[in-house]
Design a protein around this motif. Structure first.
Motif, PDB file in Angstrom:
ATOM      1  N   LYS A  76       0.823  -1.215   0.000  1.00 21.11           N
ATOM      2  CA  LYS A  76       0.000   0.000   0.000  1.00 21.11           C
ATOM      3  C   LYS A  76       0.853   1.260   0.000  1.00 21.11           C
ATOM      4  CE  LYS A  76      -3.715  -2.354   2.504  1.00 21.11           C
ATOM      5  NZ  LYS A  76      -4.447  -2.451   3.791  1.00 21.11           N
ATOM      6  N   THR A  77       2.062   1.182   0.582  1.00 22.75           N
ATOM      7  CA  THR A  77       2.937   2.350   0.667  1.00 22.75           C
ATOM      8  C   THR A  77       3.661   2.626  -0.642  1.00 22.75           C
ATOM      9  OG1 THR A  77       3.288   1.949   3.032  1.00 22.75           O
ATOM     10  CG2 THR A  77       4.869   3.383   1.917  1.00 22.75           C
ATOM     11  N   PHE A  78       4.146   1.562  -1.292  1.00 21.33           N
ATOM     12  CA  PHE A  78       5.008   1.741  -2.462  1.00 21.33           C
ATOM     13  C   PHE A  78       4.376   1.298  -3.782  1.00 21.33           C
ATOM     14  CE2 PHE A  78       7.976   1.099   1.142  1.00 21.33           C
ATOM     15  CZ  PHE A  78       8.584   2.345   1.116  1.00 21.33           C
ATOM     16  N   PHE A  79       3.317   0.469  -3.735  1.00 21.29           N
ATOM     17  CA  PHE A  79       2.711  -0.059  -4.961  1.00 21.29           C
ATOM     18  C   PHE A  79       1.186   0.107  -4.930  1.00 21.29           C
ATOM     19  CE2 PHE A  79       6.527  -2.502  -3.954  1.00 21.29           C
ATOM     20  CZ  PHE A  79       7.285  -2.322  -5.100  1.00 21.29           C
ATOM     21  N   PRO A  80       0.684   1.316  -4.770  1.00 22.64           N
ATOM     22  CA  PRO A  80      -0.775   1.522  -4.662  1.00 22.64           C
ATOM     23  C   PRO A  80      -1.441   1.561  -6.041  1.00 22.64           C
ATOM     24  CG  PRO A  80       0.357   3.617  -4.425  1.00 22.64           C
ATOM     25  CD  PRO A  80       1.427   2.577  -4.611  1.00 22.64           C
ATOM     26  N   VAL A  81      -1.652   0.390  -6.639  1.00 25.25           N
ATOM     27  CA  VAL A  81      -2.182   0.345  -8.005  1.00 25.25           C
ATOM     28  C   VAL A  81      -3.705   0.242  -8.051  1.00 25.25           C
ATOM     29  CG1 VAL A  81      -0.065  -0.666  -8.917  1.00 25.25           C
ATOM     30  CG2 VAL A  81      -1.879  -2.171  -8.095  1.00 25.25           C
ATOM     31  N   ASN A 125      -5.599  -2.231  -7.035  1.00 21.95           N
ATOM     32  CA  ASN A 125      -6.066  -3.620  -7.050  1.00 21.95           C
ATOM     33  C   ASN A 125      -5.237  -4.397  -6.031  1.00 21.95           C
ATOM     34  OD1 ASN A 125      -5.771  -6.551  -7.976  1.00 21.95           O
ATOM     35  ND2 ASN A 125      -7.480  -5.870  -9.258  1.00 21.95           N
ATOM     36  N   GLU A 126      -5.890  -4.971  -5.026  1.00 19.72           N
ATOM     37  CA  GLU A 126      -5.162  -5.612  -3.931  1.00 19.72           C
ATOM     38  C   GLU A 126      -4.288  -6.755  -4.431  1.00 19.72           C
ATOM     39  OE1 GLU A 126      -5.965  -7.849   0.384  1.00 19.72           O
ATOM     40  OE2 GLU A 126      -7.637  -6.977  -0.755  1.00 19.72           O
ATOM     41  N   PHE A 127      -4.813  -7.587  -5.337  1.00 14.69           N
ATOM     42  CA  PHE A 127      -4.041  -8.713  -5.856  1.00 14.69           C
ATOM     43  C   PHE A 127      -2.819  -8.218  -6.634  1.00 14.69           C
ATOM     44  CE2 PHE A 127      -3.317 -11.403  -9.684  1.00 14.69           C
ATOM     45  CZ  PHE A 127      -2.743 -12.487  -9.041  1.00 14.69           C
ATOM     46  N   ALA A 128      -3.025  -7.243  -7.522  1.00 17.81           N
ATOM     47  CA  ALA A 128      -1.911  -6.719  -8.323  1.00 17.81           C
ATOM     48  C   ALA A 128      -0.870  -6.041  -7.434  1.00 17.81           C
ATOM     49  CB  ALA A 128      -2.436  -5.743  -9.370  1.00 17.81           C
ATOM     50  N   SER A 129      -1.328  -5.287  -6.435  1.00 14.77           N
ATOM     51  CA  SER A 129      -0.414  -4.600  -5.530  1.00 14.77           C
ATOM     52  C   SER A 129       0.431  -5.595  -4.753  1.00 14.77           C
ATOM     53  CB  SER A 129      -1.210  -3.713  -4.571  1.00 14.77           C
ATOM     54  OG  SER A 129      -0.357  -3.036  -3.683  1.00 14.77           O
ATOM     55  N   LEU A 130      -0.219  -6.666  -4.263  1.00 18.56           N
ATOM     56  CA  LEU A 130       0.504  -7.684  -3.505  1.00 18.56           C
ATOM     57  C   LEU A 130       1.481  -8.440  -4.400  1.00 18.56           C
ATOM     58  CD1 LEU A 130       0.526  -8.643  -0.570  1.00 18.56           C
ATOM     59  CD2 LEU A 130      -1.133 -10.410  -1.188  1.00 18.56           C
ATOM     60  N   MET A 131       1.084  -8.705  -5.635  1.00 17.63           N
ATOM     61  CA  MET A 131       1.975  -9.399  -6.564  1.00 17.63           C
ATOM     62  C   MET A 131       3.223  -8.556  -6.857  1.00 17.63           C
ATOM     63  SD  MET A 131       0.971 -12.467  -7.498  1.00 17.63           S
ATOM     64  CE  MET A 131       1.550 -12.828  -9.144  1.00 17.63           C
ATOM     65  N   LEU A 132       3.059  -7.245  -7.047  1.00 15.51           N
ATOM     66  CA  LEU A 132       4.206  -6.374  -7.279  1.00 15.51           C
ATOM     67  C   LEU A 132       5.145  -6.370  -6.068  1.00 15.51           C
ATOM     68  CD1 LEU A 132       2.527  -3.301  -9.028  1.00 15.51           C
ATOM     69  CD2 LEU A 132       4.197  -4.868 -10.038  1.00 15.51           C
ATOM     70  N   THR A 133       4.559  -6.386  -4.879  1.00 15.74           N
ATOM     71  CA  THR A 133       5.365  -6.417  -3.660  1.00 15.74           C
ATOM     72  C   THR A 133       6.159  -7.711  -3.575  1.00 15.74           C
ATOM     73  OG1 THR A 133       3.728  -5.056  -2.519  1.00 15.74           O
ATOM     74  CG2 THR A 133       5.301  -6.243  -1.149  1.00 15.74           C
ATOM     75  N   PHE A 134       5.513  -8.841  -3.828  1.00 10.43           N
ATOM     76  CA  PHE A 134       6.201 -10.129  -3.762  1.00 10.43           C
ATOM     77  C   PHE A 134       7.216 -10.287  -4.899  1.00 10.43           C
ATOM     78  CE2 PHE A 134       2.530 -12.029  -1.171  1.00 10.43           C
ATOM     79  CZ  PHE A 134       3.252 -11.912   0.010  1.00 10.43           C
ATOM     80  N   MET A 135       6.963  -9.643  -6.030  1.00  7.44           N
ATOM     81  CA  MET A 135       7.966  -9.658  -7.104  1.00  7.44           C
ATOM     82  C   MET A 135       9.222  -8.906  -6.654  1.00  7.44           C
ATOM     83  SD  MET A 135       5.609  -9.101 -10.525  1.00  7.44           S
ATOM     84  CE  MET A 135       7.031  -8.977 -11.617  1.00  7.44           C
ATOM     85  N   THR A 136       9.028  -7.780  -5.963  1.00 10.21           N
ATOM     86  CA  THR A 136      10.172  -7.042  -5.425  1.00 10.21           C
ATOM     87  C   THR A 136      10.873  -7.860  -4.355  1.00 10.21           C
ATOM     88  OG1 THR A 136       9.005  -4.964  -5.846  1.00 10.21           O
ATOM     89  CG2 THR A 136      10.884  -4.868  -4.344  1.00 10.21           C
ATOM     90  N   PHE A 137      10.092  -8.546  -3.511  1.00  7.89           N
ATOM     91  CA  PHE A 137      10.658  -9.437  -2.503  1.00  7.89           C
ATOM     92  C   PHE A 137      11.485 -10.531  -3.189  1.00  7.89           C
ATOM     93  CE2 PHE A 137      10.210 -13.316   0.148  1.00  7.89           C
ATOM     94  CZ  PHE A 137      10.824 -12.858   1.310  1.00  7.89           C
ATOM     95  N   GLY A 138      10.934 -11.112  -4.244  1.00  7.14           N
ATOM     96  CA  GLY A 138      11.636 -12.172  -4.955  1.00  7.14           C
ATOM     97  C   GLY A 138      12.859 -11.685  -5.707  1.00  7.14           C
ATOM     98  N   ALA A 139      12.855 -10.406  -6.113  1.00  7.19           N
ATOM     99  CA  ALA A 139      14.003  -9.870  -6.839  1.00  7.19           C
ATOM    100  C   ALA A 139      15.275  -9.945  -6.008  1.00  7.19           C
ATOM    101  CB  ALA A 139      13.735  -8.429  -7.259  1.00  7.19           C
ATOM    102  N   GLY A 140      15.128  -9.825  -4.688  1.00  7.62           N
ATOM    103  CA  GLY A 140      16.288  -9.949  -3.818  1.00  7.62           C
ATOM    104  C   GLY A 140      16.929 -11.313  -3.922  1.00  7.62           C
ATOM    105  N   PHE A 141      16.118 -12.320  -4.174  1.00  8.71           N
ATOM    106  CA  PHE A 141      16.651 -13.678  -4.282  1.00  8.71           C
ATOM    107  C   PHE A 141      17.400 -13.893  -5.596  1.00  8.71           C
ATOM    108  CE2 PHE A 141      13.070 -14.025  -1.358  1.00  8.71           C
ATOM    109  CZ  PHE A 141      13.700 -14.612  -0.272  1.00  8.71           C
TER     110      PHE A 141
END
Length: 432
Positions: A40-45, A47-63
């Motif tokens: 909600k802070t960095f990816f307020p698009v 759509n809850e599903f799309a916003s959460l997916m963008l967050t987890f994609m950023t989380f996964g990018a670290g890996f």
């Protein structure tokens, strides 16, 4: 450090080396724990599903940065020493955490906000690529004879303590702050806490001594030799990656993804989900050293085979039952069972990986196998789980992903410990 080192000194050394691992993992997992707030802070698009997916994609990018960190920083550690390498990784992780903690939200600086968060995650991933390997190798090389599994298990044990602390902080914040305050600024507090303890951890890590095994080594490979040895032993790295696949998928399913699963899928409260996460980490902390010590007595193979097979058979049915009978008590029971499977397997797995990698590239080889498994399998578990549920409509679908992880571990164990061997094939003789 020799076997005659006093036990108290051994305990202090374990605490010093794993304390840095605690901070790195604490910072790394906070991003997953507070994914709904970060989205909600960095990816307020909108759509809850799309916003959460963008967050987890950023989380996964670290890996995705982990393999690069494993090769570059791992080669550095194998060449220059365990102690210096662990100090460098701590500094890089601290930089990434500070960036995430203090960057303003999308509403303040627009697209620059998610970009800076992504940079912070990439720095964290680059550091974490070798941190687990560096700590595991250090513990393996300072362990007393016949107790290597017990000592090395505390690498994973420190991760569980990090999760417990993060979950307790989250539980407390959700108890005293309103949802609006949590969304606005409350989620940043754990990151500030992580930043605040950095100077202390730098101090205690600087007091580490180099391992005696490394100091006795007459030839220390340069970066070119390390890369050459990794290429020659590619089959070991590949099997190691599959061996770790069970660990990483299970771990991120039952820890990082649990708060999101409890809140978004089972519709439980934040506090209930975080309390389950805390209890799961506490269970992990119990089983890891117990099974690590047991593997010192009965061998790695029977434990790895038993618990990877149980994961294949029970992960999906357990989550399917939970979805139909969603409650705090049932979620706790299912997660404790999955914790038993993960903790038992991983207690034997981490030390097994240190044993199959050649000594001259032990840190880089271990780190590369571990980071590849995390980058390609485990690290994207929250993303894969969210996508599977949305695509299939089956809320228990994450259990299928976890069962797949068990299958990876089972196959790798059978390949490494062939024809009933209790010890792995020597480095260079493992074939795919």
């Amino acid at each position: 450090m020799s076997p005659t080192t006093p036990q108290g000194s051994k305990v202090a050394t374990v605490l010093r080396v794993t304390s840095g691992n605690f901070l790195e993992m604490f910072d790394f997992f906070l991003f997953g724990f507070y994914a709904t707030y970060i989205s909600k802070t960095f990816f307020p698009v909108g759509n809850e599903f799309a916003s959460l997916m963008l967050t987890f994609m950023t989380f996964g990018a670290g890996f995705l940065m982990r393999p690069l960190g494993a090769v570059l920083l791992g080669a550095y550690v194998d060449s220059i020493g365990r102690r210096k390498g662990l100090i460098v990784t701590l500094g890089i992780m601290a930089t990434g955490t500070i960036l995430i903690a203090f960057v303003p939200g999308y509403a303040s600086i627009g697209l620059l906000a998610p970009f800076l968060v992504l940079v912070g995650r990439l720095l964290q991933g680059f550091s974490a690529g070798v941190e687990l390997g560096g700590v595991s190798v250090y513990l393996a090389e300072m362990a007393t004879p016949g107790n290597k599994g017990f000592y090395v298990s505390w690498q994973s044990g420190s991760q569980q303590v990090a999760i417990m602390v993060a979950a307790l902080i989250g539980f407390a914040l959700n108890s005293v702050l309103t949802p609006a305050d949590m969304n606005a600024w409350g989620w940043r507090i754990p990151f500030f806490i992580g930043c605040a303890i950095v100077p202390f951890l730098f101090y205690i890590r600087r007091s580490l001594e180099e391992t005696e095994e490394f100091l006795k080594r007459k030839h220390r490979p340069d970066m070119k030799e390390v890369f050459g040895s990794l290429t020659q032993n590619w089959s070991i790295v590949l099997l190691g990656m599959l061996l770790v696949g069970m660990t990483t998928i299970s771990f991120y399913t039952i820890t990082v993804y649990t708060p999101t699963f409890g809140k978004s899928v089972l519709k439980l409260s934040d506090r209930d989900s975080l309390l389950v996460t805390f209890c799961t980490a506490l269970s992990n902390l119990f089983w890891l050293p117990v099974m690590g010590a047991l593997s010192d007595r009965v061998g790695r193979r029977p434990i790895l085979l038993t618990f990877s097979a149980l994961t294949v058979l029970t992960a999906y049915p357990a989550l399917a039952w939970l979805v139909v009978n969603a409650s705090f008590g049932n979620m706790l029971a299912v997660l404790l069972w999955l914790s038993f499977l993960y903790g038992s397997y991983n207690g034997a797995m981490v030390v097994a990986l240190t044993e199959i990698v050649p000594a001259n590239v032990r840190t880089s080889g271990f780190s590369l196998a571990y980071s590849l498994a995390t980058a390609l399998l485990g690290g994207f578990t929250p993303l894969v789980s969210t996508w599977l549920i949305e695509t299939t409509g089956n809320k228990a679908a994450p259990g299928m992903w976890m069962a797949f992880g068990g299958l990876c571990g089972l196959g790798a164990t059978l390949a490494i410990y062939r024809r009933g061997r209790q010890t792995p094939l020597p480095a260079g003789r493992i074939q795919t």
